[in-house]
Design an enzyme around this catalytic site. Structure first.
Site, PDB file in Angstrom:
ATOM      1  N   ASP A   6       0.888  -1.167   0.000  1.00  0.00           N
ATOM      2  CA  ASP A   6       0.000   0.000   0.000  1.00  0.00           C
ATOM      3  C   ASP A   6       0.927   1.218   0.000  1.00  0.00           C
ATOM      4  O   ASP A   6       1.510   1.573   1.021  1.00  0.00           O
ATOM      5  CB  ASP A   6      -0.893  -0.018   1.264  1.00  0.00           C
ATOM      6  CG  ASP A   6      -1.627   1.305   1.478  1.00  0.00           C
ATOM      7  OD1 ASP A   6      -1.620   2.149   0.560  1.00  0.00           O
ATOM      8  OD2 ASP A   6      -2.209   1.484   2.565  1.00  0.00           O
ATOM      9  N   ASP A 168     -12.794   5.652   1.650  1.00  0.00           N
ATOM     10  CA  ASP A 168     -11.379   5.649   2.048  1.00  0.00           C
ATOM     11  C   ASP A 168     -10.850   7.083   2.109  1.00  0.00           C
ATOM     12  O   ASP A 168     -10.643   7.727   1.080  1.00  0.00           O
ATOM     13  CB  ASP A 168     -10.600   4.817   1.008  1.00  0.00           C
ATOM     14  CG  ASP A 168      -9.110   4.784   1.285  1.00  0.00           C
ATOM     15  OD1 ASP A 168      -8.635   5.478   2.213  1.00  0.00           O
ATOM     16  OD2 ASP A 168      -8.393   4.059   0.559  1.00  0.00           O
TER      17      ASP A 168
END
Ligand code: AMP
Length: 394
Positions: A6, A168
């Protein structure tokens, strides 16, 4: 072993799929999150991650952060006479994560799956792949961050035709996606967001509020004081809640009043930002053709989604309490590692088929034959509408 990464705007996290599950990899300091920050000393020494973050306060002009926002652009950063591109800076972060992962696992890694905001266009996606290649990794799959979050929550194990929304809010990007699972396929039905919106903007609002109340003018602050201001307020932002106002004693080397900031005052100051969050959510819902009650589950991801009023806003919009049971900072790396396991055809994973949507309308330029004097110029003729499912390669 394929590394799931990520690559975040503020922090990066990596994980692998091992022994039938996703395992987060601690960095050299035992932390799962590595700041996506790079700092350069004059003699050529490069600091990456935590040591760069520590240097940021003392050497702000030598330190670069939030460069993910400029991936795929021509922006360069000039430090000690050298020009650095966002791709080069990202490759330094990836290399650093890779070193930590190889040391932790005691094995060489040559392949990775990297997550990108659903909003990234092709140029930004190619830039991300290029950064990984510069770091010595092959990347033949990028995964959209909300897709990774969905897999981390095991949404593919839900009953058929369940609809999910992933919200998100990271440090510098905001993504919202609506997904549906049916017949072994996890399909992104609609996605949207803003890749210039995140927790940093909320920190900046709190800084403005503090400076006004403390009666400090920014012209009174040198770069070091500005960095100290940023990091102190960023930490305080985490503590603000409806039952406890922030009391801030003077902490900068300038004359300042003692300040009290209530949750209500902060929330009011964030009103514009909250609208910038609710609008893409509403648009995404419209694009998906679903009503709010049809969303079966909502998942909050990204460190900034911990702010209480985000959860409240989403709960009010959908009349449903969103899920936050996985650490929102680590969810995407967990999902990227599961995807890595899937790619490596790990026997512990069933077959989940993932599909994605085109985040932008794609089309071609046309001229109108009836427009004799070409007064309309080139017209855009959509061929693939925004949020159309991208077919899976065979
Ligand atoms: P991420 O890149 O997902 O870690 O997001 C980092 C952003 O989340 C930063 O802007 C942080 O200030 C913010 N953040 C992390 N934890 C909290 C918290 N408890 N409350 C408010 N913001 C937070």
């Amino acid at each position: 072993m394929i590394l799931g990464i990520d690559l975040g705007t503020t922090n990066s996290v990596c994980a692998v799929f091992k022994d039938g599950k996703s395992q987060l990899i601690p960095n050299r300091f035992g932390e799962f999150m590595t700041p996506s920050i790079v700092s350069f000393e004059k003699d050529g020494k490069i600091h990456i991650g935590q040591s760069a973050k520590t240097r940021a306060a003392l050497f702000p002009k030598e330190t670069i952060k939030a460069f993910k926002r400029y991936m795929g652009t021509d922006k360069t950063y000039k430090i000690h006479g050298h020009l650095y591109t966002p791709v080069e800076l990202s490759s330094l972060i990836i290399k650093h994560l890779l070193e930590d992962a190889e040391n932790h696992l005691n094995e060489k890694i040559t392949e990775a799956i990297i997550s990108v905001p659903a909003y990234f266009n092709n140029i930004q996606r190619s830039a991300t792949k290029q950064a990984a290649e510069l770091a010595g990794l092959t990347v033949d799959k990028l995964i959209n961050e909300p897709t990774a979050a969905a897999i981390a929550y095991g949404l593919q194990d839900k009953p058929e035709y369940t609809d999910f929304m992933i919200v998100d809010l990271g440090g510098g990007t905001f993504d919202v996606s609506i997904m549906e699972y049916f017949d072994g396929v996890l399909e992104v039905k609609a996605s949207g967001g803003d890749n210039f919106l995140g927790g940093e903007d909320f920190t900046n609002v709190l800084i403005e509020l503090y400076l006004t109340k403390a009666r400090i003018r920014t012209t009174q602050l040198n770069p070091k004081a500005k960095q100290k201001l940023y990091y102190t307020i960023e930490q305080l932002k985490r503590d603000i809640s409806s039952n406890r106002p922030l009391i801030i004693e003077p902490f900068l080397a300038v004359k300042a009043d003692k300040v009290e900031i209530t949750f209500e005052q902060y929330k009011q100051a964030c009103e514009k930002l909250l609208q910038k969050i609710s609008k893409p959510i509403e648009r995404c819902l419209r694009d998906s053709g679903l009503e709010p009650v049809e969303i079966d589950e909502i998942i909050l991801v990204g460190g900034a989604s911990r702010m209480g009023f985000i959860k409240t806003m989403v709960t009010r919009m959908f009349k449903k309490i969103p899920r936050t049971d996985i650490d929102p900072d680590l969810t995407i790396a967990v999902g990227a590692a599961i995807q890595a396991g899937l790619k490596a055809k790990d026997k512990d994973l069933g077959d989940i088929v993932l599909t994605d949507v085109a985040p932008y309308t794609l089309g071609t330029g046309v001229v109108n034959d009836n427009d004799l004097y070409n007064s309309q110029g080139l017209l855009f003729d959509p061929i693939i509408e925004r949020n159309t499912t991208v077919p899976k390669p065979m």
